[in-house]
Motif scaffolding. Structure first.
Motif, PDB file in Angstrom:
ATOM      1  N   THR A  54       0.942  -1.224  -0.047  1.00 54.26           N
ATOM      2  CA  THR A  54      -0.143  -0.047   0.102  1.00 54.26           C
ATOM      3  C   THR A  54       0.814   1.319   0.028  1.00 54.26           C
ATOM      4  OG1 THR A  54       0.012  -0.164   2.424  1.00 54.26           O
ATOM      5  CG2 THR A  54      -2.263  -0.966   1.014  1.00 54.26           C
ATOM      6  N   ALA A  55       1.967   1.188   0.549  1.00 54.54           N
ATOM      7  CA  ALA A  55       2.835   2.453   0.713  1.00 54.54           C
ATOM      8  C   ALA A  55       3.185   2.864  -0.746  1.00 54.54           C
ATOM      9  CB  ALA A  55       4.134   1.978   1.356  1.00 54.54           C
ATOM     10  N   GLU A  56       3.236   1.799  -1.759  1.00 54.36           N
ATOM     11  CA  GLU A  56       3.562   2.274  -3.107  1.00 54.36           C
ATOM     12  C   GLU A  56       2.518   3.047  -3.923  1.00 54.36           C
ATOM     13  OE1 GLU A  56       6.829   1.592  -4.189  1.00 54.36           O
ATOM     14  OE2 GLU A  56       7.430   0.668  -2.322  1.00 54.36           O
ATOM     15  N   TYR A  57       1.204   2.605  -3.612  1.00 57.12           N
ATOM     16  CA  TYR A  57       0.159   3.318  -4.457  1.00 57.12           C
ATOM     17  C   TYR A  57      -0.727   4.043  -3.840  1.00 57.12           C
ATOM     18  CZ  TYR A  57      -2.566  -0.935  -2.707  1.00 57.12           C
ATOM     19  OH  TYR A  57      -3.417  -1.840  -1.948  1.00 57.12           O
ATOM     20  N   ILE A  58      -0.975   4.093  -2.487  1.00 59.94           N
ATOM     21  CA  ILE A  58      -1.851   4.912  -1.876  1.00 59.94           C
ATOM     22  C   ILE A  58      -1.503   6.334  -2.126  1.00 59.94           C
ATOM     23  CG2 ILE A  58      -2.513   5.801   0.429  1.00 59.94           C
ATOM     24  CD1 ILE A  58      -3.951   3.102  -0.318  1.00 59.94           C
ATOM     25  N   PRO A  59      -0.399   6.855  -2.062  1.00 62.89           N
ATOM     26  CA  PRO A  59      -0.083   8.266  -2.396  1.00 62.89           C
ATOM     27  C   PRO A  59      -0.589   8.700  -3.902  1.00 62.89           C
ATOM     28  CG  PRO A  59       1.808   7.163  -1.314  1.00 62.89           C
ATOM     29  CD  PRO A  59       1.041   6.232  -1.544  1.00 62.89           C
ATOM     30  N   LEU A  60      -0.708   7.560  -4.752  1.00 61.82           N
ATOM     31  CA  LEU A  60      -0.876   7.794  -5.998  1.00 61.82           C
ATOM     32  C   LEU A  60      -2.417   8.141  -6.233  1.00 61.82           C
ATOM     33  CD1 LEU A  60       1.482   5.363  -8.073  1.00 61.82           C
ATOM     34  CD2 LEU A  60       1.933   7.839  -7.428  1.00 61.82           C
ATOM     35  N   LEU A  61      -3.131   7.644  -5.334  1.00 66.31           N
ATOM     36  CA  LEU A  61      -4.600   7.650  -5.269  1.00 66.31           C
ATOM     37  C   LEU A  61      -5.176   8.909  -4.457  1.00 66.31           C
ATOM     38  CD1 LEU A  61      -5.307   3.732  -4.713  1.00 66.31           C
ATOM     39  CD2 LEU A  61      -5.256   5.204  -6.961  1.00 66.31           C
ATOM     40  N   THR A  62      -4.421   9.275  -3.370  1.00 65.49           N
ATOM     41  CA  THR A  62      -4.883  10.263  -2.339  1.00 65.49           C
ATOM     42  C   THR A  62      -5.424  11.634  -3.125  1.00 65.49           C
ATOM     43  OG1 THR A  62      -3.533   9.171  -0.675  1.00 65.49           O
ATOM     44  CG2 THR A  62      -4.260  11.331  -0.356  1.00 65.49           C
ATOM     45  N   GLY A  63      -6.578  12.018  -3.031  1.00 61.16           N
ATOM     46  CA  GLY A  63      -6.980  13.265  -3.287  1.00 61.16           C
ATOM     47  C   GLY A  63      -7.373  13.258  -4.744  1.00 61.16           C
ATOM     48  N   LEU A  89      -9.673   0.287   0.643  1.00 59.02           N
ATOM     49  CA  LEU A  89      -9.684   1.778   0.380  1.00 59.02           C
ATOM     50  C   LEU A  89     -10.569   2.731   0.685  1.00 59.02           C
ATOM     51  CD1 LEU A  89      -8.663   1.015  -3.481  1.00 59.02           C
ATOM     52  CD2 LEU A  89      -6.932   1.708  -1.680  1.00 59.02           C
ATOM     53  N   SER A  90     -11.930   2.265   0.953  1.00 59.98           N
ATOM     54  CA  SER A  90     -13.081   2.651   1.374  1.00 59.98           C
ATOM     55  C   SER A  90     -12.562   2.992   2.916  1.00 59.98           C
ATOM     56  CB  SER A  90     -14.143   2.228   1.370  1.00 59.98           C
ATOM     57  OG  SER A  90     -14.790   1.914  -0.052  1.00 59.98           O
ATOM     58  N   SER A  91     -12.164   2.353   3.732  1.00 63.36           N
ATOM     59  CA  SER A  91     -11.878   2.531   5.039  1.00 63.36           C
ATOM     60  C   SER A  91     -10.713   3.594   5.354  1.00 63.36           C
ATOM     61  CB  SER A  91     -11.473   1.290   5.785  1.00 63.36           C
ATOM     62  OG  SER A  91     -10.151   0.908   5.454  1.00 63.36           O
ATOM     63  N   LEU A  92      -9.825   3.755   4.103  1.00 63.22           N
ATOM     64  CA  LEU A  92      -8.844   4.813   3.992  1.00 63.22           C
ATOM     65  C   LEU A  92      -9.196   6.146   3.527  1.00 63.22           C
ATOM     66  CD1 LEU A  92      -5.986   2.583   3.391  1.00 63.22           C
ATOM     67  CD2 LEU A  92      -6.350   3.667   5.221  1.00 63.22           C
ATOM     68  N   GLN A  93     -10.689   6.220   3.146  1.00 61.76           N
ATOM     69  CA  GLN A  93     -11.322   7.395   2.610  1.00 61.76           C
ATOM     70  C   GLN A  93     -10.636   7.850   1.194  1.00 61.76           C
ATOM     71  OE1 GLN A  93     -10.851  10.422   5.947  1.00 61.76           O
ATOM     72  NE2 GLN A  93     -12.859   9.437   6.933  1.00 61.76           N
ATOM     73  N   ILE A  94      -9.971   6.972   0.486  1.00 62.94           N
ATOM     74  CA  ILE A  94      -9.948   7.050  -0.774  1.00 62.94           C
ATOM     75  C   ILE A  94     -11.148   7.345  -1.548  1.00 62.94           C
ATOM     76  CG2 ILE A  94      -8.901   6.113  -3.008  1.00 62.94           C
ATOM     77  CD1 ILE A  94      -6.958   6.827  -1.139  1.00 62.94           C
ATOM     78  N   ASP A  95     -11.340   8.520  -2.531  1.00 68.20           N
ATOM     79  CA  ASP A  95     -12.319   8.842  -3.087  1.00 68.20           C
ATOM     80  C   ASP A  95     -12.868   7.933  -4.118  1.00 68.20           C
ATOM     81  OD1 ASP A  95     -14.739  10.021  -4.040  1.00 68.20           O
ATOM     82  OD2 ASP A  95     -13.486  11.994  -4.702  1.00 68.20           O
ATOM     83  N   LEU A  96     -13.214   6.955  -3.960  1.00 66.47           N
ATOM     84  CA  LEU A  96     -13.780   5.776  -4.912  1.00 66.47           C
ATOM     85  C   LEU A  96     -15.003   6.180  -5.593  1.00 66.47           C
ATOM     86  CD1 LEU A  96     -13.143   2.347  -3.035  1.00 66.47           C
ATOM     87  CD2 LEU A  96     -11.604   3.504  -4.489  1.00 66.47           C
ATOM     88  N   LYS A  97     -15.066   5.948  -6.713  1.00 58.75           N
ATOM     89  CA  LYS A  97     -16.225   6.499  -7.555  1.00 58.75           C
ATOM     90  C   LYS A  97     -17.193   5.464  -8.209  1.00 58.75           C
ATOM     91  CE  LYS A  97     -15.762  10.942  -7.255  1.00 58.75           C
ATOM     92  NZ  LYS A  97     -17.032  11.725  -6.219  1.00 58.75           N
ATOM     93  N   LYS A  98     -16.368   4.232  -8.578  1.00 60.48           N
ATOM     94  CA  LYS A  98     -16.950   3.132  -9.236  1.00 60.48           C
ATOM     95  C   LYS A  98     -16.044   1.932  -9.270  1.00 60.48           C
ATOM     96  CE  LYS A  98     -17.913   5.757 -12.412  1.00 60.48           C
ATOM     97  NZ  LYS A  98     -18.347   6.490 -13.976  1.00 60.48           N
ATOM     98  N   VAL A  99     -16.840   0.867  -9.647  1.00 63.79           N
ATOM     99  CA  VAL A  99     -16.063  -0.490  -9.703  1.00 63.79           C
ATOM    100  C   VAL A  99     -16.485  -1.156 -11.059  1.00 63.79           C
ATOM    101  CG1 VAL A  99     -15.590  -2.933  -8.943  1.00 63.79           C
ATOM    102  CG2 VAL A  99     -16.158  -0.752  -7.279  1.00 63.79           C
TER     103      VAL A  99
END
Length: 412
Positions: A54-63, A89-99
């Motif tokens: 997660t440390a590798e890709y969470i920063p690429l999704l944040t915001g 990802l939802s629990s980390l408040q990543i702004d998911l829009k769709k699957v």
């Protein structure tokens, strides 16, 4: 685009929540589970899938506004348990829009080839866009409100297994709409060899979109890079691609999938035999669908019963509502104890053809051509060529592919 390697300093808070861990869970359930993510321990000697990094890709999704291509295999492992990527990802408040969901659907329960409708995930409320229904490629409308797409699906390394076709169409859609794509890599349980007939351009389709062999010996992340850099997307477009790599895995690493990748691949043996027995999909012979030994046996009512001492009766079951030869006594072979193979074998399909009472009932020509990628294989079997003779005709194409493949291998 190169594999990502250096995380930014901003990720340290995320690491406290999700540390990479090894994967050897035994849970085969396709249901979503939740686990305290703070309890994850790092097992550096075990395979670490990219989803766990997660440390590798969470920063690429944040915001950013995020779309995710996922199914039941898209999980983060916590020892013997796992949480679904979407839930984490939802629990980390990543702004998911769709699957976006591939063949078999988001929960991995639909039959092979069954059209899947759009839906809503009851847990998160996210819209689920089916890529195996009226659409197989995300439309500009699907991507309009997204800043980035994340792809995480377990593949098995066989050309006609449609997850790589979905990958290619997602890449193409992202490229056309200037949306970056992140692929989370996972092991390929059939990565230890390359074999089989190569897809011919005139037969390309959803069962094989590029001119690659039946078994291509690459992870899905490596294959994504090959597609992108070899110009295999439509009109030779390229996508802004980032692949998050595996850790502690090589092509010879023994890796047992903890979650069945689709309804009819229940275990290691079925996955290993799939390149060989999957060719039966283009015939009228049953390859174990409608039993608990999918792709671990084959048989048909029209095979010569005097040649076999094994039989079974296919019935509707999970992932196979209408199996071939349903309710009929099928004569054939049990392959459930077959040792691990490092080839795509023709001996079983040739055996079945030889022992078919009425050979005009054997092949479904159009379906067999789509699976084999060529009309030659059916003709060769019908002409009585030996397996060795047939395989010799594959070699020039295999060597050509291996030369290209070598450029993208990352797990030596």
């Amino acid at each position: 685009m190169a594999f990502l390697s250096n995380p930014k300093n901003t990720v340290f808070l995320w690491v406290l929540f999700l540390l990479a861990c090894g994967n050897r869970p035994k849970n085969d359930s396709a249901q979503m589970e939740t686990t305290d993510v703070a309890s994850i321990k790092t097992e550096t000697k075990e395979v670490i899938v990219a989803a766990n990094r997660t440390a590798e890709y969470i920063p690429l999704l944040t915001g950013k506004k995020v779309g995710v291509v996922a199914n039941q295999t898209s999980v983060i492992f916590h020892g013997d348990n796992h949480t679904h990527l979407i839930d984490s990802l939802s629990s980390l408040q990543i702004d998911l829009k769709k699957v976006f969901a591939p063949e078999h659907g988001f929960r991995g329960k639909a039959d092979a080839g069954e059209k899947v409708k759009d839906d809503v995930d009851t847990k998160t409320g996210l819209p689920i866009i089916s890529l195996h229904g009226k659409d197989r490629k995300p439309s500009p409308e699907h991507l309009r409100d997204l800043d980035v797409v994340l792809f995480d699906i377990q593949d098995v390394g066989v050309r006609f297994y449609t997850y790589i076709a979905t990958l290619q169409l997602v890449m193409e859609a992202c490229a056309e709409n200037n949306i970056p794509l992140i692929v989370l890599d996972r092991p390929n349980p059939n990565a230890h060899y390359v074999d089989g007939p190569t897809m011919e351009t005139k037969h390309t389709g959803f069962l094989g979109m590029t001119e690659i062999p039946l078994v291509y010996g690459m992870t899905i992340g490596e294959y994504a890079q090959m597609i992108n850099e070899e110009g295999w997307l439509k009109d030779a477009v390229t996508v802004d691609l980032t692949v998050i790599p595996l850790k502690n895995w090589t092509y010879g690493t023994e890796y047992s999938l903890p979650i069945r990748p689709s309804p009819n691949l229940p275990n290691d043996t079925s996955i290993n035999l799939y390149p060989s027995l999957g060719l039966f999909e283009g015939t009228n012979v049953n390859a174990g669908r409608g039993t608990e030994y999918q792709f671990q046996r084959y048989g048909a009512s029209f095979l010569d019963s005097t040649e076999y001492n094994f039989s079974y009766v296919p019935k509707p079951n999970f992932g196979s509502k209408h199996p071939k030869e349903i309710g009929k006594k099928c004569f054939g072979k049990d392959l459930s104890q077959t040792p691990k193979m490092s080839e795509a074998s023709l001996r079983w399909i040739m055996d079945a053809y030889e022992n078919t009472v009425n050979k005009t009932k054997f092949f479904i020509t159009d379906g067999f051509t789509k699976h084999a990628g060529t009309t030659k294989l059916q003709k060769q079997i019908e002409a009585g060529l030996t397996e060795k003779e047939i395989k010799e005709t594959w070699q020039a194409d295999l060597e050509k592919f291996k030369t290209i493949r070598k450029k993208y291998l990352r797990y030596q």
